[in-house]
Design a protein around this motif. Structure first.
Motif, PDB file in Angstrom:
ATOM      1  N   HIS A   1      -6.118   7.497  -4.068  1.00 14.68           N
ATOM      2  CA  HIS A   1      -5.413   7.268  -2.809  1.00 14.68           C
ATOM      3  C   HIS A   1      -4.052   7.955  -2.865  1.00 14.68           C
ATOM      4  O   HIS A   1      -3.650   8.488  -3.904  1.00 14.68           O
ATOM      5  CB  HIS A   1      -5.231   5.764  -2.559  1.00 14.68           C
ATOM      6  CG  HIS A   1      -4.390   5.077  -3.593  1.00 14.68           C
ATOM      7  ND1 HIS A   1      -4.880   4.718  -4.842  1.00 14.68           N
ATOM      8  CD2 HIS A   1      -3.084   4.676  -3.586  1.00 14.68           C
ATOM      9  CE1 HIS A   1      -3.932   4.127  -5.538  1.00 14.68           C
ATOM     10  NE2 HIS A   1      -2.822   4.098  -4.809  1.00 14.68           N
ATOM     11  N   THR A   2      -3.352   7.921  -1.760  1.00 14.63           N
ATOM     12  CA  THR A   2      -1.999   8.473  -1.687  1.00 14.63           C
ATOM     13  C   THR A   2      -1.092   7.499  -0.945  1.00 14.63           C
ATOM     14  O   THR A   2      -1.558   6.646  -0.194  1.00 14.63           O
ATOM     15  CB  THR A   2      -1.953   9.828  -0.947  1.00 14.63           C
ATOM     16  OG1 THR A   2      -2.216   9.606   0.443  1.00 14.63           O
ATOM     17  CG2 THR A   2      -2.975  10.807  -1.515  1.00 14.63           C
ATOM     18  N   HIS A   3       0.214   7.672  -1.164  1.00 11.29           N
ATOM     19  CA  HIS A   3       1.233   6.972  -0.378  1.00 11.29           C
ATOM     20  C   HIS A   3       2.038   8.062   0.341  1.00 11.29           C
ATOM     21  O   HIS A   3       2.856   8.743  -0.278  1.00 11.29           O
ATOM     22  CB  HIS A   3       2.143   6.127  -1.270  1.00 11.29           C
ATOM     23  CG  HIS A   3       1.408   5.079  -2.045  1.00 11.29           C
ATOM     24  ND1 HIS A   3       0.856   3.974  -1.448  1.00 11.29           N
ATOM     25  CD2 HIS A   3       1.134   4.981  -3.371  1.00 11.29           C
ATOM     26  CE1 HIS A   3       0.268   3.227  -2.361  1.00 11.29           C
ATOM     27  NE2 HIS A   3       0.410   3.818  -3.541  1.00 11.29           N
ATOM     28  N   PRO A   4       1.815   8.240   1.637  1.00 12.78           N
ATOM     29  CA  PRO A   4       2.427   9.367   2.337  1.00 12.78           C
ATOM     30  C   PRO A   4       3.938   9.293   2.480  1.00 12.78           C
ATOM     31  O   PRO A   4       4.576  10.315   2.724  1.00 12.78           O
ATOM     32  CB  PRO A   4       1.752   9.327   3.718  1.00 12.78           C
ATOM     33  CG  PRO A   4       1.275   7.921   3.879  1.00 12.78           C
ATOM     34  CD  PRO A   4       0.916   7.460   2.504  1.00 12.78           C
TER      35      PRO A   4
ATOM     36  N   SER B   1       7.340   7.705  -3.264  1.00  9.45           N
ATOM     37  CA  SER B   1       7.004   7.873  -4.675  1.00  9.45           C
ATOM     38  C   SER B   1       6.810   6.477  -5.261  1.00  9.45           C
ATOM     39  O   SER B   1       7.231   5.485  -4.675  1.00  9.45           O
ATOM     40  CB  SER B   1       8.112   8.620  -5.413  1.00  9.45           C
ATOM     41  OG  SER B   1       8.266   9.919  -4.888  1.00  9.45           O
TER      42      SER B   1
ATOM     43  N   ILE C   1      -2.963  11.344 -12.032  1.00  9.94           N
ATOM     44  CA  ILE C   1      -2.350  12.009 -10.878  1.00  9.94           C
ATOM     45  C   ILE C   1      -3.013  13.368 -10.730  1.00  9.94           C
ATOM     46  O   ILE C   1      -3.264  14.058 -11.728  1.00  9.94           O
ATOM     47  CB  ILE C   1      -0.838  12.227 -11.084  1.00  9.94           C
ATOM     48  CG1 ILE C   1      -0.119  10.916 -11.389  1.00  9.94           C
ATOM     49  CG2 ILE C   1      -0.211  12.921  -9.885  1.00  9.94           C
ATOM     50  CD1 ILE C   1       1.309  11.128 -11.876  1.00  9.94           C
TER      51      ILE C   1
ATOM     52  N   ARG D   1       5.648  11.361  -4.628  1.00  5.83           N
ATOM     53  CA  ARG D   1       5.251  11.062  -3.254  1.00  5.83           C
ATOM     54  C   ARG D   1       4.092  11.928  -2.769  1.00  5.83           C
ATOM     55  O   ARG D   1       4.090  13.145  -2.929  1.00  5.83           O
ATOM     56  CB  ARG D   1       6.460  11.267  -2.334  1.00  5.83           C
ATOM     57  CG  ARG D   1       6.193  11.130  -0.854  1.00  5.83           C
ATOM     58  CD  ARG D   1       7.485  11.326  -0.095  1.00  5.83           C
ATOM     59  NE  ARG D   1       7.276  11.349   1.342  1.00  5.83           N
ATOM     60  CZ  ARG D   1       8.260  11.422   2.243  1.00  5.83           C
ATOM     61  NH1 ARG D   1       9.507  11.495   1.827  1.00  5.83           N
ATOM     62  NH2 ARG D   1       7.993  11.431   3.529  1.00  5.83           N
ATOM     63  N   GLY D   2       3.103  11.280  -2.178  1.00  2.67           N
ATOM     64  CA  GLY D   2       2.015  11.980  -1.508  1.00  2.67           C
ATOM     65  C   GLY D   2       0.901  12.483  -2.397  1.00  2.67           C
ATOM     66  O   GLY D   2      -0.115  12.968  -1.883  1.00  2.67           O
ATOM     67  N   LEU D   3       1.019  12.382  -3.724  1.00  2.00           N
ATOM     68  CA  LEU D   3      -0.017  12.914  -4.604  1.00  2.00           C
ATOM     69  C   LEU D   3      -1.165  11.910  -4.766  1.00  2.00           C
ATOM     70  O   LEU D   3      -0.963  10.702  -4.787  1.00  2.00           O
ATOM     71  CB  LEU D   3       0.557  13.256  -5.976  1.00  2.00           C
ATOM     72  CG  LEU D   3       1.588  14.386  -6.022  1.00  2.00           C
ATOM     73  CD1 LEU D   3       1.912  14.744  -7.470  1.00  2.00           C
ATOM     74  CD2 LEU D   3       1.110  15.618  -5.263  1.00  2.00           C
ATOM     75  N   ILE D   4      -2.379  12.446  -4.888  1.00  2.00           N
ATOM     76  CA  ILE D   4      -3.549  11.602  -5.140  1.00  2.00           C
ATOM     77  C   ILE D   4      -3.432  10.998  -6.541  1.00  2.00           C
ATOM     78  O   ILE D   4      -3.091  11.680  -7.507  1.00  2.00           O
ATOM     79  CB  ILE D   4      -4.842  12.430  -5.031  1.00  2.00           C
ATOM     80  CG1 ILE D   4      -5.030  12.938  -3.594  1.00  2.00           C
ATOM     81  CG2 ILE D   4      -6.056  11.610  -5.452  1.00  2.00           C
ATOM     82  CD1 ILE D   4      -6.200  13.891  -3.440  1.00  2.00           C
ATOM     83  N   HIS D   5      -3.733   9.701  -6.640  1.00  2.00           N
ATOM     84  CA  HIS D   5      -3.663   9.023  -7.945  1.00  2.00           C
ATOM     85  C   HIS D   5      -4.596   7.820  -7.955  1.00  2.00           C
ATOM     86  O   HIS D   5      -5.087   7.381  -6.911  1.00  2.00           O
ATOM     87  CB  HIS D   5      -2.233   8.591  -8.255  1.00  2.00           C
ATOM     88  CG  HIS D   5      -1.635   7.647  -7.255  1.00  2.00           C
ATOM     89  ND1 HIS D   5      -1.179   8.048  -6.016  1.00  2.00           N
ATOM     90  CD2 HIS D   5      -1.418   6.296  -7.290  1.00  2.00           C
ATOM     91  CE1 HIS D   5      -0.714   7.018  -5.348  1.00  2.00           C
ATOM     92  NE2 HIS D   5      -0.850   5.932  -6.101  1.00  2.00           N
TER      93      HIS D   5
END
Length: 264
Positions: A157-160, A163, A177, A199-203
């Motif tokens: 998932h990501t958090h748009p 961070s 990540i 911030r915004g990276l798939i993890h």
């Protein structure tokens, strides 16, 4: 009017408020030395060259400012307990009357108990965002508790808007990540270790131990948002067209229906 003109011509200035641009303009008029014009270029006009010098300084200031802007705007008061009954603006919720604020407004008990892990992922999460913890309003912070049964996973998932830092409080977790250029950074984390997630990276995180695992996560936004990759593609409403999923994931129609059934 002049401020809006500068912001239109130079988009970099949009990251600044009009008041900041005005201050820069005034400072430049007061402190900048006059521009010396070579006689051979006198037809250009000293005022034109000075204006170019001014605009270049403004753009440079704006670009420098971009690098220090936080995820959420900085607060303008000691605290601003959010009034969740009013529609939020760009900087968060309006403040409640400060005279009615108590110590309980600064304390959140929502992550004391474990989250529900009786699901297909064998994991659960409880988020402490401004929607549940109004004391976070305008502070640019939120918190989450992640619980895992053995073999449990918080899927990719990501958090748009934030961070994140994840702290392994219990158990052994495989954390990963994936960057924008498709590089995987992953390893097993043990109790007491911390990972930072830009911030915004798939993890994702997955319990690889034989006992339950627990993670405490903090994020630098009061409302960071979360977007699960699989759910977004196979569980959206209306549905993503089958043809898109077939060409993206190399799945046939039967497989697509099978995956979608997990998100009903």
């Amino acid at each position: 009017m002049r401020v809006h003109l500068f912001q239109t011509v130079f988009p970099e200035l949009n990251c600044m408020s009009s008041n900041v641009v005005v201050v820069l303009l005034q400072a430049h008029y007061v402190y900048s030395p006059p521009v010396q014009v070579d006689p051979q270029y006198s037809s250009v006009g000293q005022s034109s060259l000075w204006s170019g010098h001014l605009l270049a300084s403004l753009v440079l200031s704006a670009r420098m400012n971009i690098g220090v802007v936080s995820s959420d705007p900085d607060p303008l008061q000691d605290f601003c307990i959010g009034d969740l009954n009013i529609v939020p603006g760009i900087n968060g919720f309006p403040c409640t009357n400060s005279s009615t604020v108590t110590v309980d407004d600064f304390i959140y008990s929502g992550i004391v108990n474990s989250s529900n892990t009786t699901n297909i992922n064998r994991s659960g999460a409880i988020f402490g965002t401004v929607l549940r913890f109004p004391g976070l309003n305008t502070l640019g912070l939120s918190i989450a508790r992640l619980d895992f049964l053995p073999e449990g996973i918080i899927p990719p998932h990501t958090h748009p808007r934030a961070s994140e830092m994840v702290y392994v409080e219990e158990g052994t977790v495989y954390a990963a990540i994936v960057t924008a250029d498709n590089r995987l950074f992953a390893r097993v984390m043990n109790r007491g270790e911390v990972m930072v997630i830009p911030r915004g990276l798939i993890h994702w995180q997955m319990n690889v131990g034989r006992t339950n695992a627990k993670i405490i996560a903090t994020l630098n936004s009061q409302l960071p948002g979360i977007q699960f990759i699989a759910r977004s593609m196979f569980g959206s409403r209306p549905e993503v067209p089958d043809e898109v999923l077939e060409k993206t994931f190399f799945l046939d129609e039967r497989s697509i229906d099978q995956v979608r059934s997990n998100f009903v």
